[in-house]
Design a protein around this motif. Structure first.
Motif, PDB file in Angstrom:
ATOM      1  N   GLN A 105       0.743  -1.246  -0.016  1.00 46.89           N
ATOM      2  CA  GLN A 105       0.022  -0.061   0.139  1.00 46.89           C
ATOM      3  C   GLN A 105       0.907   1.417   0.011  1.00 46.89           C
ATOM      4  OE1 GLN A 105      -3.186  -0.483  -0.185  1.00 46.89           O
ATOM      5  NE2 GLN A 105      -3.192  -2.253  -0.284  1.00 46.89           N
ATOM      6  N   SER A 106       1.931   1.044   0.729  1.00 51.60           N
ATOM      7  CA  SER A 106       2.902   2.370   0.769  1.00 51.60           C
ATOM      8  C   SER A 106       3.997   2.318  -0.567  1.00 51.60           C
ATOM      9  CB  SER A 106       3.326   2.477   2.012  1.00 51.60           C
ATOM     10  OG  SER A 106       4.138   1.393   2.397  1.00 51.60           O
ATOM     11  N   SER A 107       4.117   1.438  -1.018  1.00 47.82           N
ATOM     12  CA  SER A 107       5.077   1.107  -2.037  1.00 47.82           C
ATOM     13  C   SER A 107       5.256   1.911  -3.153  1.00 47.82           C
ATOM     14  CB  SER A 107       5.398  -0.530  -2.395  1.00 47.82           C
ATOM     15  OG  SER A 107       6.154  -0.584  -3.585  1.00 47.82           O
ATOM     16  N   SER A 108       6.178   2.432  -3.542  1.00 47.86           N
ATOM     17  CA  SER A 108       6.175   3.442  -4.938  1.00 47.86           C
ATOM     18  C   SER A 108       6.019   2.921  -5.933  1.00 47.86           C
ATOM     19  CB  SER A 108       7.572   4.080  -4.757  1.00 47.86           C
ATOM     20  OG  SER A 108       8.554   3.221  -5.041  1.00 47.86           O
ATOM     21  N   GLU A 119      -7.261  -4.355  -5.739  1.00 52.08           N
ATOM     22  CA  GLU A 119      -7.560  -5.686  -5.794  1.00 52.08           C
ATOM     23  C   GLU A 119      -6.608  -6.367  -4.724  1.00 52.08           C
ATOM     24  OE1 GLU A 119      -9.877  -7.034  -7.646  1.00 52.08           O
ATOM     25  OE2 GLU A 119     -10.625  -4.999  -8.430  1.00 52.08           O
ATOM     26  N   HIS A 120      -7.308  -6.770  -3.519  1.00 46.86           N
ATOM     27  CA  HIS A 120      -6.536  -7.158  -2.537  1.00 46.86           C
ATOM     28  C   HIS A 120      -5.947  -8.533  -2.504  1.00 46.86           C
ATOM     29  CE1 HIS A 120      -5.265  -8.113   1.864  1.00 46.86           C
ATOM     30  NE2 HIS A 120      -6.090  -9.151   1.779  1.00 46.86           N
ATOM     31  N   HIS A 121      -7.024  -9.507  -2.970  1.00 46.61           N
ATOM     32  CA  HIS A 121      -6.423 -10.921  -3.406  1.00 46.61           C
ATOM     33  C   HIS A 121      -5.573 -11.023  -4.282  1.00 46.61           C
ATOM     34  CE1 HIS A 121      -9.593 -12.141  -0.548  1.00 46.61           C
ATOM     35  NE2 HIS A 121     -10.831 -11.407  -1.228  1.00 46.61           N
ATOM     36  N   LEU A 122      -5.434 -10.198  -5.515  1.00 45.10           N
ATOM     37  CA  LEU A 122      -4.621 -10.471  -6.405  1.00 45.10           C
ATOM     38  C   LEU A 122      -3.079  -9.999  -5.854  1.00 45.10           C
ATOM     39  CD1 LEU A 122      -3.914 -11.051  -9.598  1.00 45.10           C
ATOM     40  CD2 LEU A 122      -4.550  -8.992 -10.085  1.00 45.10           C
ATOM     41  N   ILE A 123      -3.220  -8.816  -5.115  1.00 38.40           N
ATOM     42  CA  ILE A 123      -1.881  -8.550  -4.767  1.00 38.40           C
ATOM     43  C   ILE A 123      -1.313  -9.180  -3.627  1.00 38.40           C
ATOM     44  CG2 ILE A 123      -0.728  -6.253  -3.350  1.00 38.40           C
ATOM     45  CD1 ILE A 123      -1.415  -5.660  -6.301  1.00 38.40           C
ATOM     46  N   GLU A 124      -2.177  -9.705  -2.961  1.00 38.44           N
ATOM     47  CA  GLU A 124      -1.772 -10.541  -1.855  1.00 38.44           C
ATOM     48  C   GLU A 124      -1.138 -12.215  -2.543  1.00 38.44           C
ATOM     49  OE1 GLU A 124      -3.705 -12.270   2.265  1.00 38.44           O
ATOM     50  OE2 GLU A 124      -4.825 -12.776   0.510  1.00 38.44           O
ATOM     51  N   PHE A 125      -1.768 -12.527  -3.554  1.00 38.04           N
ATOM     52  CA  PHE A 125      -1.208 -13.705  -4.171  1.00 38.04           C
ATOM     53  C   PHE A 125      -0.011 -13.509  -4.736  1.00 38.04           C
ATOM     54  CE2 PHE A 125      -0.867 -15.965  -8.313  1.00 38.04           C
ATOM     55  CZ  PHE A 125      -0.810 -17.206  -7.628  1.00 38.04           C
ATOM     56  N   THR A 126       0.230 -12.395  -5.399  1.00 40.20           N
ATOM     57  CA  THR A 126       1.555 -11.800  -5.871  1.00 40.20           C
ATOM     58  C   THR A 126       2.705 -11.777  -4.768  1.00 40.20           C
ATOM     59  OG1 THR A 126       0.345 -10.697  -7.640  1.00 40.20           O
ATOM     60  CG2 THR A 126       2.646 -10.070  -7.385  1.00 40.20           C
ATOM     61  N   THR A 127       2.446 -10.844  -3.821  1.00 41.60           N
ATOM     62  CA  THR A 127       3.518 -10.674  -2.771  1.00 41.60           C
ATOM     63  C   THR A 127       3.705 -11.873  -2.248  1.00 41.60           C
ATOM     64  OG1 THR A 127       1.479  -9.952  -1.253  1.00 41.60           O
ATOM     65  CG2 THR A 127       2.654  -8.194  -2.441  1.00 41.60           C
ATOM     66  N   ASP A 128       2.893 -12.766  -1.753  1.00 42.13           N
ATOM     67  CA  ASP A 128       3.052 -14.015  -1.094  1.00 42.13           C
ATOM     68  C   ASP A 128       3.963 -14.987  -2.060  1.00 42.13           C
ATOM     69  OD1 ASP A 128       1.546 -13.234   1.024  1.00 42.13           O
ATOM     70  OD2 ASP A 128      -0.403 -14.647   0.446  1.00 42.13           O
ATOM     71  N   CYS A 129       3.732 -14.763  -3.396  1.00 40.28           N
ATOM     72  CA  CYS A 129       4.846 -15.862  -4.261  1.00 40.28           C
ATOM     73  C   CYS A 129       6.035 -15.151  -4.185  1.00 40.28           C
ATOM     74  CB  CYS A 129       4.105 -15.822  -5.588  1.00 40.28           C
ATOM     75  SG  CYS A 129       2.521 -16.564  -5.830  1.00 40.28           S
ATOM     76  N   LEU A 130       6.241 -13.756  -4.134  1.00 39.21           N
ATOM     77  CA  LEU A 130       7.651 -13.180  -4.129  1.00 39.21           C
ATOM     78  C   LEU A 130       8.323 -13.285  -2.997  1.00 39.21           C
ATOM     79  CD1 LEU A 130       6.625  -9.751  -6.035  1.00 39.21           C
ATOM     80  CD2 LEU A 130       8.052 -11.733  -6.749  1.00 39.21           C
ATOM     81  N   ARG A 131       7.530 -13.405  -1.823  1.00 38.60           N
ATOM     82  CA  ARG A 131       7.986 -13.851  -0.457  1.00 38.60           C
ATOM     83  C   ARG A 131       8.817 -15.193  -0.456  1.00 38.60           C
ATOM     84  NH1 ARG A 131       3.097 -11.467   1.485  1.00 38.60           N
ATOM     85  NH2 ARG A 131       3.639  -9.345   2.463  1.00 38.60           N
ATOM     86  N   LEU A 132       7.783 -16.040  -1.263  1.00 43.69           N
ATOM     87  CA  LEU A 132       8.696 -17.461  -1.085  1.00 43.69           C
ATOM     88  C   LEU A 132       9.972 -17.309  -1.934  1.00 43.69           C
ATOM     89  CD1 LEU A 132       5.240 -19.573  -1.976  1.00 43.69           C
ATOM     90  CD2 LEU A 132       6.607 -19.686   0.114  1.00 43.69           C
ATOM     91  N   MET A 133      10.088 -16.721  -3.113  1.00 40.70           N
ATOM     92  CA  MET A 133      11.226 -16.438  -4.001  1.00 40.70           C
ATOM     93  C   MET A 133      12.272 -15.797  -3.241  1.00 40.70           C
ATOM     94  SD  MET A 133       9.120 -15.405  -7.501  1.00 40.70           S
ATOM     95  CE  MET A 133      10.629 -15.261  -8.383  1.00 40.70           C
ATOM     96  N   VAL A 134      11.869 -14.855  -2.263  1.00 39.43           N
ATOM     97  CA  VAL A 134      13.113 -14.289  -1.602  1.00 39.43           C
ATOM     98  C   VAL A 134      13.406 -15.098  -0.335  1.00 39.43           C
ATOM     99  CG1 VAL A 134      13.276 -12.059  -0.167  1.00 39.43           C
ATOM    100  CG2 VAL A 134      11.946 -11.905  -2.242  1.00 39.43           C
ATOM    101  N   GLY A 135      12.687 -15.539   0.353  1.00 42.12           N
ATOM    102  CA  GLY A 135      13.094 -16.304   1.539  1.00 42.12           C
ATOM    103  C   GLY A 135      13.080 -17.828   1.456  1.00 42.12           C
ATOM    104  N   GLY A 136      12.390 -18.453   0.299  1.00 43.24           N
ATOM    105  CA  GLY A 136      12.317 -19.901   0.278  1.00 43.24           C
ATOM    106  C   GLY A 136      13.376 -20.638  -0.277  1.00 43.24           C
ATOM    107  N   SER A 137      14.045 -19.828  -1.293  1.00 39.20           N
ATOM    108  CA  SER A 137      15.246 -20.531  -2.137  1.00 39.20           C
ATOM    109  C   SER A 137      14.646 -21.742  -2.777  1.00 39.20           C
ATOM    110  CB  SER A 137      16.371 -21.011  -1.389  1.00 39.20           C
ATOM    111  OG  SER A 137      16.913 -19.969  -0.484  1.00 39.20           O
ATOM    112  N   MET A 138      13.321 -21.545  -3.438  1.00 35.65           N
ATOM    113  CA  MET A 138      12.240 -22.926  -4.042  1.00 35.65           C
ATOM    114  C   MET A 138      13.001 -22.716  -5.641  1.00 35.65           C
ATOM    115  SD  MET A 138       8.689 -22.093  -2.490  1.00 35.65           S
ATOM    116  CE  MET A 138       8.210 -23.610  -3.022  1.00 35.65           C
ATOM    117  N   ASN A 139      13.064 -23.827  -6.133  1.00 38.28           N
ATOM    118  CA  ASN A 139      13.324 -23.810  -7.605  1.00 38.28           C
ATOM    119  C   ASN A 139      11.894 -23.914  -8.343  1.00 38.28           C
ATOM    120  OD1 ASN A 139      11.947 -26.618  -7.696  1.00 38.28           O
ATOM    121  ND2 ASN A 139      13.464 -27.482  -6.731  1.00 38.28           N
ATOM    122  N   PRO A 140      11.921 -23.889  -9.492  1.00 37.22           N
ATOM    123  CA  PRO A 140      10.734 -23.346 -10.468  1.00 37.22           C
ATOM    124  C   PRO A 140       9.863 -24.818  -9.992  1.00 37.22           C
ATOM    125  CG  PRO A 140      12.395 -22.782 -11.753  1.00 37.22           C
ATOM    126  CD  PRO A 140      13.017 -23.599 -10.347  1.00 37.22           C
TER     127      PRO A 140
END
Length: 289
Positions: A105-108, A119-140
């Motif tokens: 919400q406060s991100s430039s 669109e709360h659900h869409l943004i939440e889905f996007t950010t949750d996936c990015l969190r997994l990529m940032v902290g989860g070291s998951m392969n595709p």
């Protein structure tokens, strides 16, 4: 809006054909039969479904009048936002997007797309996936399996109201038979008294069967199908995000990753390649500043 147009066509053709065949419209006005059919179907609908599905059915039915939730410009913005995220990740690494995904919400970056941020659900889905990529070291492959499960769960929840309305439509002919049988019972009960109105009572009973079938196949059934189609179309936005994230995780550059996502959209909503290319310039300038 096409739902209303279709309902009007059904009503006009059915009643128009009835009148042209010398039928009397007043003969179809059987409020008690309609009360039995509609009241029984609504009561069964309330008994069969949890409050969330009932509210969702009312919300989704009303939303049909507004048209698709995501229009072509929304997909242009979505693809541009993903491109900005991938460009930032390519420039600063995965940690470069951490501050943006923690508070969209406060991100430039996200605030440049005000319509999508709502669109709360869409943004939440996007950010949750990015969190997994940032902290989860998951392969595709691992991420794809996880996203498939989440999208399947989301789809099941989103389409539940449409399925509930379709089941209610399937029950309407049965309630029409109930109304007709009750009408015949009333008619038979009057055989010993006044037999001059038996024909009118039998006609009224048959109207119950007619109304049940008409409501099922002419109105409520198509309404449930339209709600399901809208859920399918709205789910393309989540599928678009999933494909773009997986392409980025596999090492494709931002433009190619976004192109993978663009190709996944339906032709009616998919922005043209050149249109998207031109639109990418303005968001890139905003992120750079």
């Amino acid at each position: 809006m096409l739902v209303l147009v279709g309902a009007f066509v059904v009503l006009a053709c059915v009643l128009g054909g009835f009148v042209m065949s010398h039928g009397q419209l007043l003969a179809l006005w059987q409020p008690y039969e309609l009360l039995i059919i509609a009241g029984g179907a609504i009561g069964a609908f309330l008994s069969a479904n949890p409050p969330a599905v009932v509210k969702g059915a009312l919300r989704d039915a009303a939303a049909l009048l507004k048209g698709p939730k995501y229009k072509k410009q929304d997909y242009v913005d979505l693809l541009s936002m993903l491109y900005d995220l991938f460009s930032l990740m390519r420039k600063e690494g995965l940690l470069g997007v951490e501050e943006h995904i923690e508070d969209p919400q406060s991100s430039s970056l996200f605030s440049a797309y005000a319509r999508l941020v709502r669109e709360h659900h869409l943004i939440e889905f996007t950010t949750d996936c990015l969190r997994l990529m940032v902290g989860g070291s998951m392969n595709p492959h691992e991420l794809e399996q996880l996203l498939e499960v989440e999208l399947e769960t989301r789809h099941h929840e989103a389409v539940a109201p449409a399925y509930a309305v379709a089941k209610m439509a399937d029950a309407l002919p049965g309630f029409g038979i109930v109304a007709a049988v009750l009408g015949i019972v009333t008619t038979m009960g009057q055989l010993g008294d006044d037999t001059s109105r038996i024909g009118m009572h039998i006609a009224g009973a048959l109207v119950g069967t007619f109304l049940g079938i008409l409501l099922c196949y002419g109105f409520i059934g198509p309404l449930g199908a339209a709600m399901e189609n809208r859920v399918q179309e709205d789910g393309k936005a989540f599928e678009c995000v999933k494909i773009a994230l997986l392409a980025n995780l596999r090492g494709y550059n931002p433009k190619v990753a976004v192109e993978f996502a663009r190709k996944s959209l339906s032709t009616s909503a998919r922005p043209g390649f050149q249109d998207l290319e031109d639109h990418l310039k303005a968001p890139r300038a905003k992120v750079a500043t």
